[in-house]
Design an enzyme around this catalytic site. Structure first.
Site, PDB file in Angstrom:
ATOM      1  N   LYS A  38       1.018  -1.217   0.003  1.00 24.10           N
ATOM      2  CA  LYS A  38       0.014  -0.146  -0.082  1.00 24.10           C
ATOM      3  C   LYS A  38       1.042   1.105  -0.031  1.00 24.10           C
ATOM      4  O   LYS A  38       1.460   1.635   1.134  1.00 24.10           O
ATOM      5  CB  LYS A  38      -0.745   0.037   1.090  1.00 24.10           C
ATOM      6  CG  LYS A  38      -1.878   1.135   1.165  1.00 24.10           C
ATOM      7  CD  LYS A  38      -2.948   0.991   2.162  1.00 24.10           C
ATOM      8  CE  LYS A  38      -4.201   1.804   2.134  1.00 24.10           C
ATOM      9  NZ  LYS A  38      -3.756   3.323   2.165  1.00 24.10           N
ATOM     10  N   GLU A  93      -0.527   5.561  -7.841  1.00 27.24           N
ATOM     11  CA  GLU A  93       0.061   6.550  -6.705  1.00 27.24           C
ATOM     12  C   GLU A  93       1.031   6.993  -7.010  1.00 27.24           C
ATOM     13  O   GLU A  93       2.272   6.622  -7.642  1.00 27.24           O
ATOM     14  CB  GLU A  93       0.336   5.364  -5.390  1.00 27.24           C
ATOM     15  CG  GLU A  93       0.098   6.135  -4.104  1.00 27.24           C
ATOM     16  CD  GLU A  93      -1.117   6.317  -3.420  1.00 27.24           C
ATOM     17  OE1 GLU A  93      -2.102   6.026  -4.155  1.00 27.24           O
ATOM     18  OE2 GLU A  93      -1.138   6.756  -2.198  1.00 27.24           O
TER      19      GLU A  93
END
Ligand code: IVH
Length: 252
Positions: A38, A93
């Protein structure tokens, strides 16, 4: 398609409960998952028309974000033109590496020493790579963004027009890589809850071995037809779960 957030938890039991809910809803035990770091950065949505980048937007409230196209065009890791003439949306991201953050922080601190000597107000010093990355992307002047060392991990293919159709998430990641996007090498396809838990615990112990910040692991049902069946609540998909590491402590 709205940019949803992720349901999350902090323990092995939370991951186990996610796996159980997925198996109960699908009525099967043989579920494959993609286990992914993540990444601790800023979510981005990139729209390509016939292989050309036309728009980059932040997540905002999930439906309306900020248009950061001009700034994103300065990031080398993000292709301006794809290897194929497909129209698609790609999500991922944007982040700053730990090394680049340390360098930027040192530069700002040095600048403040000089400013203090001449009685000028200090400039702000970024507190962590996530904050530095987000701040760098939101600059009014794209040349400042260009001077910061930003990068990106692509983790989700949205709608595709004029390209192949896929049956699994890991195949979409291979496609993203072939299109020219950076796809994280630690992403692993696993076929049991035990392997998912092992992946989570491995990265909880070894997060600082990576040259970029991560704050957990995202576990995703791999088969796209299963995702359709699981669907989403108004806030998060039922096919993904974020295992979060305990918050880091540091002396302020
Ligand atoms: S998938 C609906 N995968 O986590 C699922 N998100 O807490 C879409 N994030 O806003 C997200 N690494 O910015 C996904 N490997 C990864 C991720 C990831 C970091 C962020 C993303 C999202 C937030 C949700």
């Amino acid at each position: 398609t709205p940019m949803l957030s992720l349901n999350n938890g902090f323990t092995d039991d939370d991951v186990e409960a996610f796996d159980r809910r997925a198996r109960d809803a699908l009525g099967r035990d043989d579920i494959e998952y993609c286990a992914e770091p993540k990444f601790d950065g800023l979510a981005i949505s990139l729209v390509y028309e016939e292989g050309v980048l036309v728009r980059a937007a932040t997540r905002g409230d999930g439906t309306t974000g900020e248009d950061v196209t001009a700034n994103v065009r300065t990031i080398r890791a993000i292709p301006a033109r794809l290897e194929e003439r497909v129209s698609c949306e790609v999500r991922g991201e944007i982040y700053m590496s730990v090394e680049s953050f340390m360098k930027l922080k040192a530069e700002k601190e040095q600048e403040n020493v000089e400013r203090a000597e001449s009685g000028r107000a200090p400039v702000s010093v970024p507190v962590n790579p996530c904050n530095a990355g987000a701040g760098s992307l939101r600059q009014k002047d794209p040349s400042i963004t260009a001077s910061r060392d930003l990068s990106m991990w692509a983790y989700q293919l949205g709608e595709v027009i004029g390209g192949p159709q896929f049956t699994s998430h890991h195949a979409t990641l291979e496609f993203l890589s072939a299109l020219g996007f950076p796809v994280n090498p630690e992403i692993t396809l696993v076929d049991s809850l035990e392997s998912v838990v092992r992946f989570c615990n491995h990265w909880k112990e070894h997060r600082h071995d990576l040259p970029y910040d991560i704050d957990g692991v995202v576990v995703k049902v791999d088969r796209l037809a299963d995702r359709e069946r699981l669907g989403a609540t108004s806030k998060f998909p039922r096919w993904a779960f974020a295992y979060k590491f305990p918050a880091q402590q540091a002396t302020t």
